[in-house]
Design an enzyme around this catalytic site. Structure first.
Site, PDB file in Angstrom:
ATOM      1  N   ARG A 147      61.553  50.566  48.899  1.00 22.46           N
ATOM      2  CA  ARG A 147      60.101  50.544  48.906  1.00 22.46           C
ATOM      3  C   ARG A 147      59.437  51.400  47.833  1.00 22.46           C
ATOM      4  NH1 ARG A 147      58.990  51.766  55.161  1.00 22.46           N
ATOM      5  NH2 ARG A 147      56.832  51.680  54.471  1.00 22.46           N
ATOM      6  N   GLN A 162      65.702  63.530  51.192  1.00 27.99           N
ATOM      7  CA  GLN A 162      64.840  62.704  50.359  1.00 27.99           C
ATOM      8  C   GLN A 162      65.460  62.500  48.980  1.00 27.99           C
ATOM      9  OE1 GLN A 162      62.769  60.507  48.883  1.00 27.99           O
ATOM     10  NE2 GLN A 162      61.016  61.261  50.034  1.00 27.99           N
ATOM     11  N   GLY A 173      57.924  58.234  53.426  1.00 31.36           N
ATOM     12  CA  GLY A 173      56.480  58.339  53.249  1.00 31.36           C
ATOM     13  C   GLY A 173      56.038  59.650  52.639  1.00 31.36           C
ATOM     14  N   GLU A 174      56.903  60.272  51.817  1.00 35.82           N
ATOM     15  CA  GLU A 174      56.543  61.583  51.263  1.00 35.82           C
ATOM     16  C   GLU A 174      55.343  61.498  50.336  1.00 35.82           C
ATOM     17  OE1 GLU A 174      58.465  65.512  49.087  1.00 35.82           O
ATOM     18  OE2 GLU A 174      59.773  63.928  49.844  1.00 35.82           O
ATOM     19  N   ARG A 175      55.190  60.402  49.595  1.00 36.64           N
ATOM     20  CA  ARG A 175      54.027  60.260  48.717  1.00 36.64           C
ATOM     21  C   ARG A 175      52.740  60.247  49.548  1.00 36.64           C
ATOM     22  NH1 ARG A 175      52.989  55.985  46.384  1.00 36.64           N
ATOM     23  NH2 ARG A 175      51.888  56.775  44.562  1.00 36.64           N
ATOM     24  N   ARG A 176      52.762  59.504  50.652  1.00 35.01           N
ATOM     25  CA  ARG A 176      51.589  59.445  51.527  1.00 35.01           C
ATOM     26  C   ARG A 176      51.288  60.808  52.140  1.00 35.01           C
ATOM     27  NH1 ARG A 176      54.099  55.015  54.954  1.00 35.01           N
ATOM     28  NH2 ARG A 176      55.708  55.107  53.339  1.00 35.01           N
ATOM     29  N   GLU A 214      65.192  53.168  52.978  1.00 36.31           N
ATOM     30  CA  GLU A 214      63.765  52.864  52.900  1.00 36.31           C
ATOM     31  C   GLU A 214      63.180  53.239  51.547  1.00 36.31           C
ATOM     32  OE1 GLU A 214      61.198  53.741  56.145  1.00 36.31           O
ATOM     33  OE2 GLU A 214      62.774  53.514  57.644  1.00 36.31           O
ATOM     34  N   ASN A 215      63.630  54.349  50.981  1.00 34.04           N
ATOM     35  CA  ASN A 215      63.114  54.760  49.673  1.00 34.04           C
ATOM     36  C   ASN A 215      63.610  53.841  48.558  1.00 34.04           C
ATOM     37  OD1 ASN A 215      61.433  57.412  49.527  1.00 34.04           O
ATOM     38  ND2 ASN A 215      62.919  57.753  51.148  1.00 34.04           N
ATOM     39  N   SER A 274      42.544  56.788  47.306  1.00 34.75           N
ATOM     40  CA  SER A 274      42.563  55.654  48.223  1.00 34.75           C
ATOM     41  C   SER A 274      42.542  56.123  49.676  1.00 34.75           C
ATOM     42  CB  SER A 274      43.818  54.800  47.979  1.00 34.75           C
ATOM     43  OG  SER A 274      43.946  53.786  48.946  1.00 34.75           O
TER      44      SER A 274
END
Length: 299
Positions: A132, A53, A94-97, A128-129, A69
């Site tokens: 996005r 990451q 998708g680490e934040r999610r 991807e990071n 959210s």
């Protein structure tokens, strides 16, 4: 509605993944077509963070907003993972999610499953990071560097993978030639990437940090920084800059900086903002070095 149907299917497929007789390891395995590329509800405890990451800073306030959210609407965009061992997965993006889902207390999260080796995983995670998420300029530069070093891509190939011009990739990567103190300044928002691109034209790191300290203490614009760098190369004397603020900003004298450095036996970073406030950073390289500095401070 379509997403709800997919996630309902995902809950059924998650049971398939827990069956040892259906331990899918390659795309040729039985039922692989039902799993790979599909959205499946995975237990959060079965997902490990991707060691590749590139993001290292996560804004706590932003995470809390995302958690709110997710609490109200659920995870709208699934994360992406790769299958490791039986019922073990590694995060690709998708680490934040994932972090926000943990804050909410979710036990499962919707995820796309892929089968990939380490190189493919690293490439997917980095690309991807970069595309996005709002990585800072240094994180982006490090991501480009890792694509070149660890995947053996050329700058041209990196630009193709991330959909950026080669010159853009080159400009980011040049930031890594800056003194580490300045790189930290960019990451912390003291100066912009534009400032960094101007400073990089100075090869000497001591001169770089002196220019950096002037930028921060005098709140110089990118154009003013470019003029400062030009004056450095031409060897022309600098015109003194006076900042009139209610806070009484000032410039730290070069001799004072040297005094700090000599006293502590290390390169001390002194920053003064336009309002007169600032901070002094004293780096240390080991526990022994830390204890040495403590003794100096205590006298």
């Amino acid at each position: 509605m379509a997403l709800a149907k997919k996630q309902a299917m995902g809950r059924g497929l998650s049971a398939l993944l827990k069956d040892p007789e259906n331990d899918i390891k390659s795309v040729s395995d039985k039922n692989a077509d039902k799993v790979v590329g599909n959205i499946i509800e995975l237990e959060i405890d079965a997902i490990e963070i991707n060691p590749f990451q590139p993001r290292t800073n996560f804004n706590e306030e932003s995470l809390q907003e995302l958690a709110t959210s997710i609490r109200e609407l659920g995870v709208i965009q699934p994360i992406t993972v790769r299958k490791m061992d039986f019922n073990k997965y590694q995060l690709i993006s998708g680490e934040r999610r994932l972090r926000a889902s943990k804050i909410v207390g979710l036990k499962t999260v919707p995820a796309y499953i892929r089968l990939a080796d380490d190189n493919e995983s690293l490439t997917m995670a980095l690309v991807e990071n970069i595309q996005r998420h709002d990585l800072d300029p240094i994180e982006i530069a490090l991501s480009y560097q890792r694509l070149m070093d660890e995947i053996q891509l050329t700058q041209e190939q990196v630009s193709d993978r991330v959909g950026k011009k080669r010159s853009t990739v080159a400009n980011y990567m040049r930031l890594l030639k800056l003194d580490p103190i300045i790189q930290t300044g960019i990451r912390d928002g003291f100066i912009s990437m534009g400032h960094g691109r101007a400073i990089i034209n100075v090869d000497d790191h001591d001169a770089q940090t002196e220019i950096y300290q002037k930028i921060v203490s005098q709140n110089l614009s990118v154009r003013e920084t470019e003029a400062l760098v030009k004056a450095y190369h031409e060897g022309t004397p600098e015109k003194p800059t006076t900042i009139k603020t209610s806070g009484g900003a000032f410039e730290v004298d070069t001799e004072d900086k040297k005094t700090f450095n000599e006293y502590f036996g290390t390169k001390v970073d002194v920053k003064v903002a336009a309002n007169g406030k600032g901070k002094i950073t004293i780096p240390f390289h080991s526990e022994e070095d830390f204890n040495r500095i403590i003794k100096l401070i205590k006298g």
